[in-house]
Design an enzyme around this catalytic site. Structure first.
Site, PDB file in Angstrom:
ATOM      1  N   VAL A 358       0.856  -1.184   0.000  1.00  0.00           N
ATOM      2  CA  VAL A 358       0.000   0.000   0.000  1.00  0.00           C
ATOM      3  C   VAL A 358       0.892   1.234   0.000  1.00  0.00           C
ATOM      4  O   VAL A 358       1.828   1.333   0.793  1.00  0.00           O
ATOM      5  CB  VAL A 358      -0.908   0.045   1.244  1.00  0.00           C
ATOM      6  CG1 VAL A 358      -1.883   1.204   1.136  1.00  0.00           C
ATOM      7  CG2 VAL A 358      -1.658  -1.256   1.413  1.00  0.00           C
ATOM      8  N   ASP A 471     -12.748  -9.927   6.033  1.00  0.00           N
ATOM      9  CA  ASP A 471     -11.416  -9.780   6.607  1.00  0.00           C
ATOM     10  C   ASP A 471     -11.413  -8.679   7.666  1.00  0.00           C
ATOM     11  O   ASP A 471     -10.571  -7.786   7.655  1.00  0.00           O
ATOM     12  CB  ASP A 471     -10.388  -9.503   5.505  1.00  0.00           C
ATOM     13  CG  ASP A 471      -8.977  -9.927   5.925  1.00  0.00           C
ATOM     14  OD1 ASP A 471      -8.854 -10.607   6.973  1.00  0.00           O
ATOM     15  OD2 ASP A 471      -8.020  -9.579   5.224  1.00  0.00           O
TER      16      ASP A 471
END
Ligand SMILES: *[C@@H]1O[C@H](CO)[C@@H](O)[C@H](O)[C@H]1NC(C)=O
Ligand SMILES: *[C@@H]1O[C@H](CO)[C@@H](O)[C@H](O)[C@H]1NC(C)=O
Length: 663
Positions: A358, A471
């Site tokens: 990321v 998640d």
């Protein structure tokens, strides 16, 4: 030797006497000379025979205007003849010339089918090599033409009916003084002299080259035994043919002499005209030169731009299919993402997760701060539905959900663009005290819990479709400026369904947060999020990871520990010691007990998110859970696959699946 020469000379004279006057001329310059000229050929004011001088592909012919009888009509043999000329070829702009000059003996002096460039103004593709051409030439070739088997781009060759030379040799001369061969450059602009001599008795054709300040070398450059009678007709024309390709070149003949049945008279080098000084014409030809130069620069610039564009295209290449066009607003340009993240620079790296890296970025056009998740992902079947889902997830609008702004696809890569959250993820606040310094107080923690619950409720019940996050975990809870929790990382769980390794199990999520039934069915429904949310509640309250000491003997399952403390009547023992006494006891008990309830091993025993939100708001009281300590905790103890002491029925299934599950 002398005797032999004299004898043959006498013989020649005898022959000559029996014929009409043998042709012979000597031109020390061409001023006032009657030449048959065509194409670009002209005689300059100072008497140079300028064959060509141009930037275009052109031809020029210059011939002795009268037919020359080179044949003994009674015997049919070609007579001896000798010719010599001084020539120069050069360019003010290029170092490559092209193609050159041919000394020609031909049945005519016009060549309507003669093409420029490599064809020297003599031939074309159809008549090349045809024996009815009757063309004999000596080529001074400055351009290597593979088509005609040219040996190099600076050679002299003997041509018969064809530009594939019968014999050719790199331009050079034999220096009698130095007793060695010396290379010459045909395209140097230096005047050079060429001799073409044929002995009609010996049937030998000699070609000799030398710089003008050097006497004719005794050893010719080319010496070919050939009976020219086989190729000639009577009469013939003698002259020069020259052509250019697209380069700016000048080809000149400065002087020429020829003698049939005898030795051509030496040229008087002092009398032949001077070549224009290279560079002298620059001013007057400013436009002639200027345009090619500008043109060439433009071409170079164009090539550069094309290369640059191609490289850029490649650098920023994306995969964009027709069906994606409707997702226009959600589709990011790779170029923008590349620039936003400074080329995915390591400095911009926020973290590396199970799915990919990321990066932080600032979109150049909107200046919006974003987080770009780069996921390696092969396009496979189902891509279309997956992207559709990503885009639909992008339509989710809730203040407790990190907005998925859009995506971009490249070959083998998928980019998901999210709102940037300045405070990073919850797990860093809970577990990495050193990096964040600040301990998250209870009020903040409780606020975060409530915001995540409200986000999940939105996903499960309040949006047009049921969305299962799959998640939920502390590292996927991102904190905004005011430390509000936002659920992030949407859509990625679906990656496994669409692009994941098909051999791996379909259990998606993170170990420690996985509902046990997932291992069996693999089919996610909202209750798996509730299970993971329960684990998250305990993490926040206890400041511990779901499973600590994983892989070691003292594997501690947070759930077990909380349950056992709860059954021992001291559930508050599990509270994060970093909080000290600074927490609301009721809220804490609620969170701990709700955590245990949500993570019940039986999906049917878990509350739904709407209930969870209501418990957290205090709208309804938590149900009494007397059975939990006796039965529920027993199943939960099978959580840690490394314990090895698991006894429950379902444990082996869970363990197998979890071990092979992707991270
Ligand atoms: C050679 O040229 C002659 C005359 O132009 C023509 O009649 C003949 O067909 C040509 N031969 C070949 C093989 O092209
Ligand atoms: C050609 O050159 C050879 C030497 O290589 C010489 O013996 C011969 O006489 C020359 N012929 C002509 C016609 O100059």
């Amino acid at each position: 030797m002398f005797f032999k020469f004299t004898l043959s000379f006498l013989l020649l004279c005898r022959f000559a006497a029996s014929q009409q006057e043998d042709v012979g001329f000597t031109y020390n310059g061409f001023r006032g000379v009657n030449m048959s000229l065509d194409g670009l050929a002209q005689i300059t004011d100072n008497g140079l025979l300028k064959l060509v001088s141009t930037t275009l592909a052109q031809v020029g012919h210059a011939f002795y205007p009268l037919p020359v009888s080179l044949m003994n009509t009674s015997t049919g043999n070609v007579l001896s003849f000798s010719s010599t000329f001084v020539f120069a070829m050069f360019s003010e702009l290029t170092i490559v010339g092209g193609p050159g000059i041919v000394f020609v003996i031909a049945p005519f002096r016009e060549f309507p089918g003669g093409l420029p460039s490599g064809y020297f103004g003599l031939f074309n593709a159809t008549n090349m090599g045809n024996s009815s051409n009757h063309i004999i030439g000596v080529e001074l070739d400055t351009l290597q033409n593979e088509e005609f088997n040219d040996i190099n781009g600076n050679h002299v060759g003997i041509d018969i009916n064809d530009l594939k030379s019968v014999e050719a040799i790199p331009a050079s001369y034999f220096s009698d003084k130095e007793n060695r061969r010396i290379d010459l450059n045909l395209f140097s602009g230096q005047p050079l002299q060429l001799w073409v001599e044929y002995n009609g008795i010996e049937k030998q054709l000699n070609v000799t080259l030398a710089p003008i300040n050097v006497p004719k070398p005794t050893i010719p450059l080319l010496s070919l035994k050939i009976d020219l009678s086989r190729f000639m007709v009577d009469p013939m024309f003698v002259g020069f043919s020259s052509s250019t390709s697209a380069l700016d070149v000048s080809h000149y003949v400065l002087g020429w002499s020829l003698k049939v049945n005898g030795q051509a008279k030496e040229l008087s080098l002092s009398q032949i005209p001077k070549l224009p000084r290279i560079g002298s014409k620059t001013k007057s030809r400013i436009f002639q030169i200027g345009f090619p130069v500008i043109g060439a620069s433009l071409v170079l610039l164009l090539i550069f731009i094309i290369q640059f564009t191609v490289r850029r295209r490649k650098k920023y290449a994306e995969v964009l299919e027709d069906w994606e066009l409707e997702y226009g607003p959600h589709r990011f340009k790779y170029k923008d993402l590349y620039k936003a993240t400074k080329g995915f620079s390591e400095k911009e790296l926020l973290g590396i997760g199970g799915f990919g890296e990321v990066y932080k970025g600032i979109i150049p056009t909107s200046k919006a701060e974003v987080a770009v998740k780069r996921v390696s992902h092969d396009s496979r079947q189902g891509e279309r539905e997956f992207i559709a889902e990503i885009v639909s997830i992008g339509k989710l609008q809730h203040r407790n959900i990190v907005k998925l702004l859009g995506y971009c696809r490249r070959k083998g890569e998928l980019f998901l663009v999210y709102d940037f959250m300045p405070n990073e993820s919850l797990d860093k606040f809970l577990f990495n005290q050193s990096t964040t310094k600040k301990t998250l107080g209870w009020n903040h923690r409780f606020q975060i819990i409530k915001s995540v619950a409200s986000g999940l409720l939105y996903l499960h019940e309040e949006w047009e479709q049921v969305v299962v996050h799959r998640d939920v975990k502390s590292s996927n809870v991102l904190l905004d400026n005011e430390l509000n929790g936002r659920l992030g990382d949407f859509g990625l769980a679906r990656l496994y369904d669409h692009g994941g390794d098909p051999k791996s199990t379909h259990v998606v999520g993170t170990f420690g947060y996985l509902a046990p039934e997932l291992a069996r069915s693999g089919k996610p429904n909202p209750s798996v999020d509730v299970f993971a949310f329960g684990v998250l509640l305990l993490e926040v309250a206890c400041g511990r990871r779901p499973i600590e000491g994983q892989g070691s003997e003292e594997c501690v399952v947070l759930m077990d520990w909380v349950v056992s403390c709860w059954s021992g009547g001291n559930i508050l023992e599990t509270v994060d010691p970093k909080l000290g006494m600074n927490y609301n006891v009721e809220e804490m008990e609620l969170v701990l007990k709700l955590g245990v309830l949500c993570s019940h091993s039986l999906a049917s025993a878990r509350p739904c998110m709407r209930q969870v939100v209501r418990y957290l708001k205090g709208e309804i009281p938590l149900p009494q859970l007397p059975s939990l300590t006796s039965e529920g905790s027993c199943d939960l103890s099978t959580w840690c696959p490394y314990l090895g002491s698991a006894t429950s029925l379902s444990s082996s299934t869970i363990t197998d699946s979890l071990l092979s599950a992707p991270r």
